[in-house]
Design an enzyme around this catalytic site. Structure first.
Site, PDB file in Angstrom:
ATOM      1  N   ASN A 115     -10.304  -0.009   0.026  1.00 60.94           N
ATOM      2  CA  ASN A 115      -8.860  -0.045   0.229  1.00 60.94           C
ATOM      3  C   ASN A 115      -8.013  -0.257  -1.342  1.00 60.94           C
ATOM      4  O   ASN A 115      -8.463  -1.978  -1.457  1.00 60.94           O
ATOM      5  CB  ASN A 115      -8.112  -1.224   1.529  1.00 60.94           C
ATOM      6  CG  ASN A 115      -6.197  -1.221   1.634  1.00 60.94           C
ATOM      7  OD1 ASN A 115      -6.015  -0.554   1.032  1.00 60.94           O
ATOM      8  ND2 ASN A 115      -5.459  -1.920   2.557  1.00 60.94           N
TER       9      ASN A 115
ATOM     10  N   HIS B  82      -3.592   7.314   2.967  1.00 55.11           N
ATOM     11  CA  HIS B  82      -4.001   5.311   2.492  1.00 55.11           C
ATOM     12  C   HIS B  82      -5.656   5.411   3.056  1.00 55.11           C
ATOM     13  O   HIS B  82      -5.861   5.643   4.474  1.00 55.11           O
ATOM     14  CB  HIS B  82      -3.267   5.027   2.391  1.00 55.11           C
ATOM     15  CG  HIS B  82      -3.636   3.039   2.282  1.00 55.11           C
ATOM     16  ND1 HIS B  82      -3.863   2.423   1.576  1.00 55.11           N
ATOM     17  CD2 HIS B  82      -3.323   2.594   3.062  1.00 55.11           C
ATOM     18  CE1 HIS B  82      -4.257   0.975   1.162  1.00 55.11           C
ATOM     19  NE2 HIS B  82      -3.751   1.352   2.645  1.00 55.11           N
TER      20      HIS B  82
ATOM     21  N   CYS C 258       0.757  -1.161   0.038  1.00 52.74           N
ATOM     22  CA  CYS C 258       0.278   0.087   0.073  1.00 52.74           C
ATOM     23  C   CYS C 258       0.684   1.223   0.341  1.00 52.74           C
ATOM     24  O   CYS C 258       0.357   2.032  -0.768  1.00 52.74           O
ATOM     25  CB  CYS C 258      -0.878   0.022   1.313  1.00 52.74           C
ATOM     26  SG  CYS C 258      -1.905  -1.847   1.271  1.00 52.74           S
TER      27      CYS C 258
HETATM   28  N1  ACO Z   1     -18.722 -10.313   8.199  1.00 49.31           N
HETATM   29  C1  ACO Z   1     -18.861  -9.863   9.866  1.00 49.31           C
HETATM   30  N2  ACO Z   1     -18.168 -10.187  10.295  1.00 49.31           N
HETATM   31  C2  ACO Z   1     -16.714 -10.469  10.450  1.00 49.31           C
HETATM   32  C3  ACO Z   1     -15.570  -9.627   9.363  1.00 49.31           C
HETATM   33  C4  ACO Z   1     -17.298  -9.491   7.806  1.00 49.31           C
HETATM   34  N3  ACO Z   1     -16.568  -9.162   6.934  1.00 49.31           N
HETATM   35  N4  ACO Z   1     -15.001  -9.768   9.369  1.00 49.31           N
HETATM   36  C5  ACO Z   1     -15.398 -10.733  10.479  1.00 49.31           C
HETATM   37  N5  ACO Z   1     -15.762 -10.685  11.182  1.00 49.31           N
HETATM   38  C6  ACO Z   1     -15.691 -10.943  12.579  1.00 49.31           C
HETATM   39  C7  ACO Z   1     -14.693 -11.948  12.717  1.00 49.31           C
HETATM   40  O1  ACO Z   1     -14.970 -13.634  12.275  1.00 49.31           O
HETATM   41  C8  ACO Z   1     -14.807 -11.456  14.560  1.00 49.31           C
HETATM   42  O2  ACO Z   1     -15.904 -12.586  14.641  1.00 49.31           O
HETATM   43  P1  ACO Z   1     -15.815 -13.112  16.559  1.00 49.31           P
HETATM   44  O3  ACO Z   1     -15.491 -11.651  17.219  1.00 49.31           O
HETATM   45  O4  ACO Z   1     -16.616 -13.943  16.336  1.00 49.31           O
HETATM   46  O5  ACO Z   1     -14.313 -14.212  16.182  1.00 49.31           O
HETATM   47  C9  ACO Z   1     -15.734 -10.486  14.799  1.00 49.31           C
HETATM   48  O6  ACO Z   1     -15.824 -10.004  13.545  1.00 49.31           O
HETATM   49  C10 ACO Z   1     -14.612  -9.295  15.486  1.00 49.31           C
HETATM   50  O7  ACO Z   1     -13.232  -9.563  14.605  1.00 49.31           O
HETATM   51  P2  ACO Z   1     -11.897  -8.458  14.872  1.00 49.31           P
HETATM   52  O8  ACO Z   1     -11.229  -8.555  13.546  1.00 49.31           O
HETATM   53  O9  ACO Z   1     -11.683  -8.093  16.003  1.00 49.31           O
HETATM   54  O10 ACO Z   1     -12.457  -6.696  13.864  1.00 49.31           O
HETATM   55  P3  ACO Z   1     -12.009  -5.501  13.780  1.00 49.31           P
HETATM   56  O11 ACO Z   1     -13.052  -4.551  14.817  1.00 49.31           O
HETATM   57  O12 ACO Z   1     -10.708  -5.488  14.029  1.00 49.31           O
HETATM   58  O13 ACO Z   1     -11.860  -5.083  12.858  1.00 49.31           O
HETATM   59  C11 ACO Z   1     -11.101  -5.198  10.682  1.00 49.31           C
HETATM   60  C12 ACO Z   1     -10.942  -6.222  11.715  1.00 49.31           C
HETATM   61  C13 ACO Z   1     -11.381  -4.570   9.265  1.00 49.31           C
HETATM   62  C14 ACO Z   1      -9.977  -6.197   9.776  1.00 49.31           C
HETATM   63  C15 ACO Z   1      -9.709  -4.893  11.464  1.00 49.31           C
HETATM   64  O14 ACO Z   1      -8.624  -4.525  12.212  1.00 49.31           O
HETATM   65  C16 ACO Z   1      -8.698  -4.207  10.636  1.00 49.31           C
HETATM   66  O15 ACO Z   1      -9.275  -3.243   9.575  1.00 49.31           O
HETATM   67  N6  ACO Z   1      -7.489  -3.548  10.695  1.00 49.31           N
HETATM   68  C17 ACO Z   1      -6.279  -3.378   9.380  1.00 49.31           C
HETATM   69  C18 ACO Z   1      -6.466  -4.227   8.181  1.00 49.31           C
HETATM   70  C19 ACO Z   1      -6.324  -3.965   6.744  1.00 49.31           C
HETATM   71  O16 ACO Z   1      -6.453  -2.401   7.033  1.00 49.31           O
HETATM   72  N7  ACO Z   1      -6.107  -4.375   6.250  1.00 49.31           N
HETATM   73  C20 ACO Z   1      -5.409  -4.327   4.726  1.00 49.31           C
HETATM   74  C21 ACO Z   1      -4.122  -4.017   4.360  1.00 49.31           C
HETATM   75  S1  ACO Z   1      -2.791  -2.874   4.709  1.00 49.31           S
HETATM   76  C22 ACO Z   1      -3.299  -1.169   4.965  1.00 49.31           C
HETATM   77  O17 ACO Z   1      -3.826  -1.090   3.582  1.00 49.31           O
HETATM   78  C23 ACO Z   1      -2.871  -0.436   6.135  1.00 49.31           C
END
Ligand code: ACO
Length: 328
Positions: A285, A255, A114
């Site tokens: 993203n 970003h 990214c």
């Molecule tokens: N729909 C519904 N539920 C979901 C989904 C979905 N798409 N994805 C995950 N869940 C569930 C999980 O299974 C989990 O359930 P559980 O508690 O029963 O196990 C619950 O939601 C919570 O999951 P978390 O991982 O704790 O959710 P969080 O609040 O951390 O959000 C997310 C997840 C959105 C991925 C966040 O961590 C994030 O944005 N991280 C940064 C990742 C990123 O941006 N990556 C891109 C590449 S790097 C960059 O560009 C910076």
């Protein structure tokens, strides 16, 4: 005196196919409320069948040349950031060159996920200030939809496809242009976001494909934490290098990974959210394409005027991250 480089023109190439959160809820166990609340994303663009990474990149490059008032034949160099190339070899940049109808100039890819566009901008800035090139095309392009695991709701809802490009050249006015660039990496965090298969660690075999090693694997929470910390510190590095405070920044083009990451960074660097150009709700993203698409959009919407101070920041797999400060 070493001349300053500036962005002479911008362009984007985005697919016309719009996929909403509701559309995704018919493919994986997810819903609009979860995606919106956790990420800010409402819809994303996914590439049409028959098109590839270099098609989007060439479209963005052509639009950037047009906005800079030059023909692609006037380019001196093409630098392209992507983790989703047309193929592992050769560089996608050479296909872009071919699609632009030019040849002979250097054209290469760089891999900083990214942060690929910011790494490319840093290289272009150095080339121009060194007097080596006068028209460098920097492209950020990604077609993540072709390598995502569409059964993994943790990753497939986050990304979109697209390309953004800029033309970097000398600035006639030394007070305007790219004031600073800062790029960083930390391989100690590599395991949090990667595509394990297809390289020399796990060459592609029937077993590696069965094990889904060719898809994106992510530890979302670790990425989130590190993104907030490093995007804030890179932004502060840009402010300090230019003797500025947050109040001096007119617009942030960051970003677009997650609205909550942007909100947390805004709070840490003490800048109101309305100073950030936001389009994550419409594109998701788009990795290395995210900053140049947002820049092109902000510019064409008239949000950027001469003299404005603009802060770029991005972070991605690696981890790789960085910032740049511009006076438009
Ligand atoms: N729909 C519904 N539920 C979901 C989904 C979905 N798409 N994805 C995950 N869940 C569930 C999980 O299974 C989990 O359930 P559980 O508690 O029963 O196990 C619950 O939601 C919570 O999951 P978390 O991982 O704790 O959710 P969080 O609040 O951390 O959000 C997310 C997840 C959105 C991925 C966040 O961590 C994030 O944005 N991280 C940064 C990742 C990123 O941006 N990556 C891109 C590449 S790097 C960059 O560009 C910076």
């Amino acid at each position: 005196m070493v001349p300053r480089a500036r962005i002479l023109g911008t362009g984007r190439g985005v697919p016309s196919r719009v996929v909403s959160n509701d559309d995704l809820s018919r493919i994986v166990d997810t819903n609009d409320a979860w995606i919106t609340e956790r990420t800010g994303i409402k819809e994303r663009r996914l590439i049409e069948d028959g098109r590839v990474t270099s098609d989007l990149a060439a479209e963005a490059a052509r639009n950037a040349c047009e906005s800079a008032g030059i023909s692609p034949s006037e380019l001196d160099c093409i630098v392209l950031g992507t983790v989703t190339p047309d193929m592992p070899m050769p560089a996608t940049a050479v296909y872009v060159q071919q699609k632009l109808g030019i040849s002979g100039i250097p054209a290469f890819d760089l891999s900083a996920a990214c942060a690929g566009f910011l790494y490319g901008l840093t290289i272009a800035d150095s080339f121009v200030r060194a007097g080596q090139y006068k028209r460098v095309c920097v492209i950020g392009v990604e077609v993540l939809s072709r390598i995502l695991d569409w059964t993994d709701r943790n990753t497939c809802v986050l990304f979109g496809d697209g390309a953004g490009a800029v033309i970097v050249g000398p600035s006639e006015d030394p007070s305007r242009g790219i004031l600073s660039t800062h790029i960083f990496a930390d391989g100690g965090c590599a395991q949090h976001l990667l595509i394990p298969g297809g390289g020399t660690v796990h060459p592609t075999t029937p077993q590696s494909v069965a094990d889904k090693l060719h898809h994106v694997k992510m530890n979302g929470r670790e990425i989130f934490k590190n993104a907030v910390k490093n995007l804030a510190s890179a932004s502060i590095a840009a402010l300090e290098a230019n003797g500025m405070t947050a109040a001096d920044v007119d617009l942030v083009v960051a970003h677009q990974a997650n609205l909550r990451i942007i909100e947390a960074v805004a709070e840490r660097i003490k800048l109101p959210l309305d100073r950030f150009h936001l389009n994550i709700q419409r594109y998701g993203n788009t990795s290395s394409a995210s900053v140049p698409i947002a820049l092109d959009e902000a510019l064409r919407e008239g949000k950027i005027q001469p003299g404005m101070r603009i802060l770029f920041s991005a972070l991605g797999a690696g981890l790789s991250w960085g910032s740049a400060m511009l006076r438009w």
